[in-house]
Design a protein around this motif. Sequence first.
Motif, PDB file in Angstrom:
ATOM      1  N   PRO A  14     -10.724  17.175  13.772  1.00 24.94           N
ATOM      2  CA  PRO A  14     -10.579  18.547  13.226  1.00 24.94           C
ATOM      3  C   PRO A  14     -10.367  18.320  11.530  1.00 24.94           C
ATOM      4  O   PRO A  14     -10.775  19.245  10.828  1.00 24.94           O
ATOM      5  CB  PRO A  14      -9.674  19.446  13.932  1.00 24.94           C
ATOM      6  CG  PRO A  14      -9.628  18.767  15.421  1.00 24.94           C
ATOM      7  CD  PRO A  14      -9.824  17.067  15.056  1.00 24.94           C
ATOM      8  N   TRP A  15      -9.071  17.495  11.364  1.00 25.36           N
ATOM      9  CA  TRP A  15      -8.610  17.577  10.199  1.00 25.36           C
ATOM     10  C   TRP A  15      -9.766  16.914   9.292  1.00 25.36           C
ATOM     11  O   TRP A  15      -9.611  17.155   7.990  1.00 25.36           O
ATOM     12  CB  TRP A  15      -7.406  16.710   9.960  1.00 25.36           C
ATOM     13  CG  TRP A  15      -6.271  17.389  10.798  1.00 25.36           C
ATOM     14  CD1 TRP A  15      -5.886  17.059  11.970  1.00 25.36           C
ATOM     15  CD2 TRP A  15      -5.712  18.513  10.362  1.00 25.36           C
ATOM     16  NE1 TRP A  15      -4.729  17.924  12.257  1.00 25.36           N
ATOM     17  CE2 TRP A  15      -4.511  18.661  11.100  1.00 25.36           C
ATOM     18  CE3 TRP A  15      -5.427  19.122   9.124  1.00 25.36           C
ATOM     19  CZ2 TRP A  15      -3.528  19.874  11.266  1.00 25.36           C
ATOM     20  CZ3 TRP A  15      -4.490  20.224   8.916  1.00 25.36           C
ATOM     21  CH2 TRP A  15      -3.518  20.627  10.179  1.00 25.36           C
ATOM     22  N   LEU A  16     -10.324  16.051   9.735  1.00 24.37           N
ATOM     23  CA  LEU A  16     -11.542  15.574   9.054  1.00 24.37           C
ATOM     24  C   LEU A  16     -12.484  16.422   8.466  1.00 24.37           C
ATOM     25  O   LEU A  16     -12.983  16.456   7.453  1.00 24.37           O
ATOM     26  CB  LEU A  16     -12.225  14.464   9.833  1.00 24.37           C
ATOM     27  CG  LEU A  16     -13.321  13.730   9.242  1.00 24.37           C
ATOM     28  CD1 LEU A  16     -12.723  12.828   7.979  1.00 24.37           C
ATOM     29  CD2 LEU A  16     -14.252  12.644   9.947  1.00 24.37           C
ATOM     30  N   PHE A  17     -12.857  17.483   9.495  1.00 27.01           N
ATOM     31  CA  PHE A  17     -13.760  18.438   8.968  1.00 27.01           C
ATOM     32  C   PHE A  17     -13.057  19.309   7.794  1.00 27.01           C
ATOM     33  O   PHE A  17     -13.756  20.146   7.430  1.00 27.01           O
ATOM     34  CB  PHE A  17     -14.250  19.358  10.195  1.00 27.01           C
ATOM     35  CG  PHE A  17     -15.165  18.250  10.982  1.00 27.01           C
ATOM     36  CD1 PHE A  17     -16.710  18.131  10.470  1.00 27.01           C
ATOM     37  CD2 PHE A  17     -14.974  17.735  11.983  1.00 27.01           C
ATOM     38  CE1 PHE A  17     -17.766  17.469  11.151  1.00 27.01           C
ATOM     39  CE2 PHE A  17     -15.947  16.995  12.896  1.00 27.01           C
ATOM     40  CZ  PHE A  17     -17.236  16.778  12.315  1.00 27.01           C
ATOM     41  N   LEU A  18     -11.837  19.722   8.096  1.00 24.24           N
ATOM     42  CA  LEU A  18     -11.164  20.601   7.443  1.00 24.24           C
ATOM     43  C   LEU A  18     -10.725  19.929   6.017  1.00 24.24           C
ATOM     44  O   LEU A  18     -10.393  20.840   5.158  1.00 24.24           O
ATOM     45  CB  LEU A  18      -9.923  21.019   8.154  1.00 24.24           C
ATOM     46  CG  LEU A  18     -10.129  21.986   9.228  1.00 24.24           C
ATOM     47  CD1 LEU A  18      -8.891  22.228   9.917  1.00 24.24           C
ATOM     48  CD2 LEU A  18     -10.979  23.155   8.909  1.00 24.24           C
ATOM     49  N   ALA A  19     -10.877  18.759   5.690  1.00 25.91           N
ATOM     50  CA  ALA A  19     -10.243  18.032   4.630  1.00 25.91           C
ATOM     51  C   ALA A  19     -10.954  18.576   3.596  1.00 25.91           C
ATOM     52  O   ALA A  19     -10.358  18.794   2.496  1.00 25.91           O
ATOM     53  CB  ALA A  19     -10.500  16.517   4.580  1.00 25.91           C
ATOM     54  N   PRO A  20     -12.565  18.915   3.259  1.00 25.27           N
ATOM     55  CA  PRO A  20     -13.097  19.259   1.865  1.00 25.27           C
ATOM     56  C   PRO A  20     -12.332  20.596   1.700  1.00 25.27           C
ATOM     57  O   PRO A  20     -12.170  20.885   0.601  1.00 25.27           O
ATOM     58  CB  PRO A  20     -14.500  19.317   2.271  1.00 25.27           C
ATOM     59  CG  PRO A  20     -14.542  18.203   3.216  1.00 25.27           C
ATOM     60  CD  PRO A  20     -13.398  18.279   4.311  1.00 25.27           C
ATOM     61  N   ALA A  21     -12.120  21.463   2.597  1.00 29.40           N
ATOM     62  CA  ALA A  21     -11.687  23.046   2.424  1.00 29.40           C
ATOM     63  C   ALA A  21     -10.349  22.872   1.805  1.00 29.40           C
ATOM     64  O   ALA A  21     -10.000  23.545   1.042  1.00 29.40           O
ATOM     65  CB  ALA A  21     -11.848  23.656   3.571  1.00 29.40           C
ATOM     66  N   LEU A  22      -9.573  21.932   2.463  1.00 33.05           N
ATOM     67  CA  LEU A  22      -8.349  21.966   2.453  1.00 33.05           C
ATOM     68  C   LEU A  22      -7.989  21.428   0.918  1.00 33.05           C
ATOM     69  O   LEU A  22      -7.105  21.892   0.426  1.00 33.05           O
ATOM     70  CB  LEU A  22      -7.744  20.960   3.159  1.00 33.05           C
ATOM     71  CG  LEU A  22      -7.460  21.560   4.706  1.00 33.05           C
ATOM     72  CD1 LEU A  22      -6.631  20.612   5.778  1.00 33.05           C
ATOM     73  CD2 LEU A  22      -6.639  23.003   4.641  1.00 33.05           C
ATOM     74  N   ILE A  23      -9.029  20.315   0.346  1.00 30.06           N
ATOM     75  CA  ILE A  23      -8.627  19.984  -0.788  1.00 30.06           C
ATOM     76  C   ILE A  23      -9.060  20.823  -1.854  1.00 30.06           C
ATOM     77  O   ILE A  23      -8.152  21.055  -2.919  1.00 30.06           O
ATOM     78  CB  ILE A  23      -9.502  18.670  -0.986  1.00 30.06           C
ATOM     79  CG1 ILE A  23      -9.300  17.622  -0.144  1.00 30.06           C
ATOM     80  CG2 ILE A  23      -9.507  18.027  -2.345  1.00 30.06           C
ATOM     81  CD1 ILE A  23      -9.889  16.331  -0.061  1.00 30.06           C
ATOM     82  N   LEU A  24     -10.080  21.654  -1.735  1.00 33.22           N
ATOM     83  CA  LEU A  24     -10.406  22.702  -2.562  1.00 33.22           C
ATOM     84  C   LEU A  24      -9.363  24.052  -2.844  1.00 33.22           C
ATOM     85  O   LEU A  24      -8.937  24.286  -4.034  1.00 33.22           O
ATOM     86  CB  LEU A  24     -11.740  23.319  -2.155  1.00 33.22           C
ATOM     87  CG  LEU A  24     -12.911  22.667  -2.256  1.00 33.22           C
ATOM     88  CD1 LEU A  24     -14.295  23.218  -2.031  1.00 33.22           C
ATOM     89  CD2 LEU A  24     -13.189  22.166  -3.665  1.00 33.22           C
ATOM     90  N   PHE A  25      -8.626  24.090  -1.592  1.00 30.83           N
ATOM     91  CA  PHE A  25      -7.629  25.097  -1.426  1.00 30.83           C
ATOM     92  C   PHE A  25      -6.591  24.583  -2.024  1.00 30.83           C
ATOM     93  O   PHE A  25      -5.854  25.375  -2.935  1.00 30.83           O
ATOM     94  CB  PHE A  25      -7.154  25.681  -0.178  1.00 30.83           C
ATOM     95  CG  PHE A  25      -8.002  26.808   0.504  1.00 30.83           C
ATOM     96  CD1 PHE A  25      -7.579  28.121   0.191  1.00 30.83           C
ATOM     97  CD2 PHE A  25      -9.223  26.568   1.011  1.00 30.83           C
ATOM     98  CE1 PHE A  25      -8.405  29.010   0.815  1.00 30.83           C
ATOM     99  CE2 PHE A  25      -9.904  27.751   1.624  1.00 30.83           C
ATOM    100  CZ  PHE A  25      -9.347  28.882   1.363  1.00 30.83           C
TER     101      PHE A  25
END
Length: 336
Positions: free
Chosen positions: A57-68
Amino acid sequence: MTSVDQVKTAAAAAAGFTSRKEARPEAASPVEPATTGSGRPVSRRVRNRRGGRWWTPWLFLAPALILFLYFKFIPMASALTMSFQDVQPYLGNRWVGGENYATVLSSDGFREAAWHTVVLAVGQTLGSMLLGLALALLMEGQGRKLGFVRSAAFLPVVVPIAVVAELWRIMYHPTEDGMLNSLLGLVGFGPSGFINDPDTSMVSIMLTGIWRGAPYDMMIFLAGLAGVDRGLYEAAKVDGASRLQRIRYVTVPGLRAVLTILFILAAIRGLRVFTEVFLLTNGGPDGSTEVVMTVIYKLGLEQNRLGVGAAGAVLLFLATLLLTVGVHLFRRRGNE
């Protein structure tokens, strides 16, 4: 040998085989097998698959988390730091402590803008929630025509706010030939200044916000209405409850969680109102529609007082945070 003797011999042989089998020790397993909560063994493949799944899950969330992180959390930390500094671009910032907060809180313009923000937030929150609930009750169902009507009613949410503001500016034209003034003339009322009149400018902006926010609340109410037990409506109807009584005693209690979420979202939307005020009146006339966000914008970008503007933004964030936490605590206490 008789048949009786044959039976005795076979029984004795079977007893001896069983005793030898029980006497033979079982081979001890060097590793105890893993078991689930119910005591059933778990294979090594399943255990390895579960152990390697935590990072997916963290792999899929990584792009959004980086942008945030880059566009939201880092600027928030920078704004918090700037609120304690006298920001001087290219010259170096000077630490001033709480002086920026004292300037903001002692400013008459900021206090008036805070009051306007509260009034606008309360009006838009209550208006959009009531209108959204009414629209949801009218459009509840599974018909094809209802789907088209819902899509048409949801259009104000997806239309850019700049287009919405310009449309309402045209409708609010203060002359007798204006669209809304022409309608008022049909029922015997004189022309109104709307956004050009200090007495009606706040109400005019409030109506624009309600018109744009109600369809969003309507869609969430429709999702909540799908979870209300239909049997309760039938039981209330059998007991002789009217339509309004069914809404009051069945629908509203069934939407309690949805109402809490919508109240928080609408209140935050009202406290952070900026674009429609900026495009319609820019805080005028005579400061009658000045809100916290327009004050922060003018302090930070027009007057180049970035530290004072950052302090106002931090205060607005704290007010929003306190509102959210307070609503959650009130809801938790009500559920106990």
